[in-house]
Design an enzyme around this catalytic site. Structure first.
Site, PDB file in Angstrom:
ATOM      1  N   ASP A 127      -4.903   1.532  10.891  1.00  0.00           N
ATOM      2  CA  ASP A 127      -6.303   1.254  11.199  1.00  0.00           C
ATOM      3  C   ASP A 127      -6.352   0.756  12.649  1.00  0.00           C
ATOM      4  O   ASP A 127      -6.320   1.553  13.578  1.00  0.00           O
ATOM      5  CB  ASP A 127      -6.773   0.221  10.155  1.00  0.00           C
ATOM      6  CG  ASP A 127      -8.255  -0.092  10.218  1.00  0.00           C
ATOM      7  OD1 ASP A 127      -9.014   0.720  10.759  1.00  0.00           O
ATOM      8  OD2 ASP A 127      -8.659  -1.157   9.723  1.00  0.00           O
ATOM      9  N   ARG A 174      -5.283   0.569  -6.727  1.00  0.00           N
ATOM     10  CA  ARG A 174      -4.035   1.166  -6.232  1.00  0.00           C
ATOM     11  C   ARG A 174      -3.538   2.298  -7.117  1.00  0.00           C
ATOM     12  O   ARG A 174      -2.844   3.201  -6.676  1.00  0.00           O
ATOM     13  CB  ARG A 174      -2.922   0.115  -6.160  1.00  0.00           C
ATOM     14  CG  ARG A 174      -3.171  -0.980  -5.151  1.00  0.00           C
ATOM     15  CD  ARG A 174      -1.889  -1.775  -4.927  1.00  0.00           C
ATOM     16  NE  ARG A 174      -2.131  -3.044  -4.260  1.00  0.00           N
ATOM     17  CZ  ARG A 174      -2.260  -3.189  -2.943  1.00  0.00           C
ATOM     18  NH1 ARG A 174      -2.188  -2.137  -2.156  1.00  0.00           N
ATOM     19  NH2 ARG A 174      -2.475  -4.369  -2.413  1.00  0.00           N
ATOM     20  N   LYS A 211      -6.756   6.325  11.270  1.00  0.00           N
ATOM     21  CA  LYS A 211      -8.166   6.294  11.702  1.00  0.00           C
ATOM     22  C   LYS A 211      -8.190   6.365  13.229  1.00  0.00           C
ATOM     23  O   LYS A 211      -8.126   5.325  13.897  1.00  0.00           O
ATOM     24  CB  LYS A 211      -8.841   5.006  11.222  1.00  0.00           C
ATOM     25  CG  LYS A 211      -8.946   4.887   9.700  1.00  0.00           C
ATOM     26  CD  LYS A 211      -9.647   3.591   9.309  1.00  0.00           C
ATOM     27  CE  LYS A 211      -9.698   3.419   7.803  1.00  0.00           C
ATOM     28  NZ  LYS A 211     -10.188   2.080   7.397  1.00  0.00           N
ATOM     29  N   GLU A 240       4.236   3.991   6.129  1.00  0.00           N
ATOM     30  CA  GLU A 240       3.037   3.153   6.103  1.00  0.00           C
ATOM     31  C   GLU A 240       1.892   3.932   5.451  1.00  0.00           C
ATOM     32  O   GLU A 240       1.774   5.151   5.629  1.00  0.00           O
ATOM     33  CB  GLU A 240       2.715   2.731   7.546  1.00  0.00           C
ATOM     34  CG  GLU A 240       1.492   1.897   7.760  1.00  0.00           C
ATOM     35  CD  GLU A 240       1.483   0.539   7.048  1.00  0.00           C
ATOM     36  OE1 GLU A 240       1.631   0.522   5.810  1.00  0.00           O
ATOM     37  OE2 GLU A 240       1.290  -0.477   7.725  1.00  0.00           O
ATOM     38  N   ASP A 241       1.072   3.246   4.681  1.00  0.00           N
ATOM     39  CA  ASP A 241      -0.039   3.913   4.001  1.00  0.00           C
ATOM     40  C   ASP A 241      -1.118   4.375   4.974  1.00  0.00           C
ATOM     41  O   ASP A 241      -1.507   5.529   5.003  1.00  0.00           O
ATOM     42  CB  ASP A 241      -0.641   3.007   2.908  1.00  0.00           C
ATOM     43  CG  ASP A 241      -0.993   1.609   3.421  1.00  0.00           C
ATOM     44  OD1 ASP A 241      -0.775   1.318   4.612  1.00  0.00           O
ATOM     45  OD2 ASP A 241      -1.485   0.797   2.618  1.00  0.00           O
ATOM     46  N   GLY A 262       0.761  -1.251   0.000  1.00  0.00           N
ATOM     47  CA  GLY A 262       0.000   0.000   0.000  1.00  0.00           C
ATOM     48  C   GLY A 262       0.789   1.296   0.000  1.00  0.00           C
ATOM     49  O   GLY A 262       0.307   2.306  -0.496  1.00  0.00           O
ATOM     50  N   PHE A 279     -13.912   2.797   4.642  1.00  0.00           N
ATOM     51  CA  PHE A 279     -12.988   2.058   3.786  1.00  0.00           C
ATOM     52  C   PHE A 279     -12.617   2.899   2.571  1.00  0.00           C
ATOM     53  O   PHE A 279     -13.481   3.391   1.853  1.00  0.00           O
ATOM     54  CB  PHE A 279     -13.592   0.726   3.341  1.00  0.00           C
ATOM     55  CG  PHE A 279     -12.589  -0.132   2.629  1.00  0.00           C
ATOM     56  CD1 PHE A 279     -11.622  -0.836   3.342  1.00  0.00           C
ATOM     57  CD2 PHE A 279     -12.581  -0.204   1.243  1.00  0.00           C
ATOM     58  CE1 PHE A 279     -10.668  -1.602   2.690  1.00  0.00           C
ATOM     59  CE2 PHE A 279     -11.633  -0.976   0.581  1.00  0.00           C
ATOM     60  CZ  PHE A 279     -10.681  -1.682   1.308  1.00  0.00           C
ATOM     61  N   ASP A 295      -5.763  -0.531  -2.018  1.00  0.00           N
ATOM     62  CA  ASP A 295      -6.600  -1.350  -2.904  1.00  0.00           C
ATOM     63  C   ASP A 295      -7.884  -1.813  -2.247  1.00  0.00           C
ATOM     64  O   ASP A 295      -8.019  -1.830  -1.027  1.00  0.00           O
ATOM     65  CB  ASP A 295      -5.827  -2.604  -3.322  1.00  0.00           C
ATOM     66  CG  ASP A 295      -5.712  -3.600  -2.167  1.00  0.00           C
ATOM     67  OD1 ASP A 295      -5.300  -3.184  -1.068  1.00  0.00           O
ATOM     68  OD2 ASP A 295      -6.059  -4.778  -2.367  1.00  0.00           O
TER      69      ASP A 295
END
Ligand code: 5GP
Ligand code: MG
Length: 178
Positions: free
Chosen positions: A105, A167, A133, A101-102, A48, A154, A161
């Site tokens: 969560d 992506r 988040k 990091e993308d 990601g 989401f 993705d």
């Protein structure tokens, strides 16, 4: 507003590319300042974060190395298990490491990474996450650099993705029920 269909689901524009890259640039400038006089290793978490990493590193003005790690988490089936598919390089010992990091969560992936890097004996550790988040993330580790905080929805695009697709999308999109 633009919508896009990925597999069977519809997503609508949420954060435009220009806003994303403005945040990425801001993080890069902070890193340039905070890590000056060091030669850091950037560790990109695949898949990601590839787009975030590419844009971020273009604005890093420090002498640095770049390496890649691939993790797979199994939410749902065996929650909490995070497996290393491409592992950490032992030579991170005594290095100043910046994890790219993308999205954070629940933080399970990040926790595994932080524990592993601490075990490897890094000199210092910083984590840069494009998205966080806060409504879901309850772990102790305070993410050092955050692009944007988002609600517990989401999202796809800019590296992220939905079941393998999306992506390549330039903007970030959010899942919509309509
Ligand atoms: P965590 O371990 O923090 O629960 O999850 C982190 C990983 O789950 C991220 O690196 C990302 O791959 C995936 N993830 C979490 N939230 C989202 C989301 O909203 N969209 C997508 N596409 N992936 C997500
Ligand atoms: Mg990820």
């Amino acid at each position: 507003m633009k919508t896009v269909k990925v597999h069977d689901k519809t997503f609508k524009t949420f954060i435009l590319h220009e806003e994303v890259v403005a945040q990425v640039r801001r993080i890069a400038e902070q890193l340039n300042e905070d890590l000056k006089d060091t030669k850091p290793v950037f560790v990109c978490i695949l898949n990601g974060s590839f787009m975030f990493a590419a844009d971020l590193l273009k604005h890093i003005e420090l002498p640095c190395e770049v390496s890649f790690v691939k993790m797979a988490s199994y939410h749902g089936t065996n929650s909490g298990d995070v497996k290393e598919l491409i592992g950490f390089n032992e030579s991170l010992k005594n290095r100043h490491v910046v994890v790219i990091e993308d999205i954070v969560d629940t933080g399970k992936t990040l926790q595994t990474i932080v524990e592993k890097l601490t075990e490897l004996g890094v000199a210092s550790l910083k984590v840069a996450a494009l998205l966080l988040k806060p409504g879901v993330y309850k772990k102790e580790y305070k993410v050092d650099y955050v692009g944007l905080e988002i609600p517990n929805d989401f999202i796809v695009g800019y590296g992220l993705d939905y079941d393998g697709l999306g992506r390549n999308l330039r903007d970030i999109y959010v899942y919509t029920e309509e």
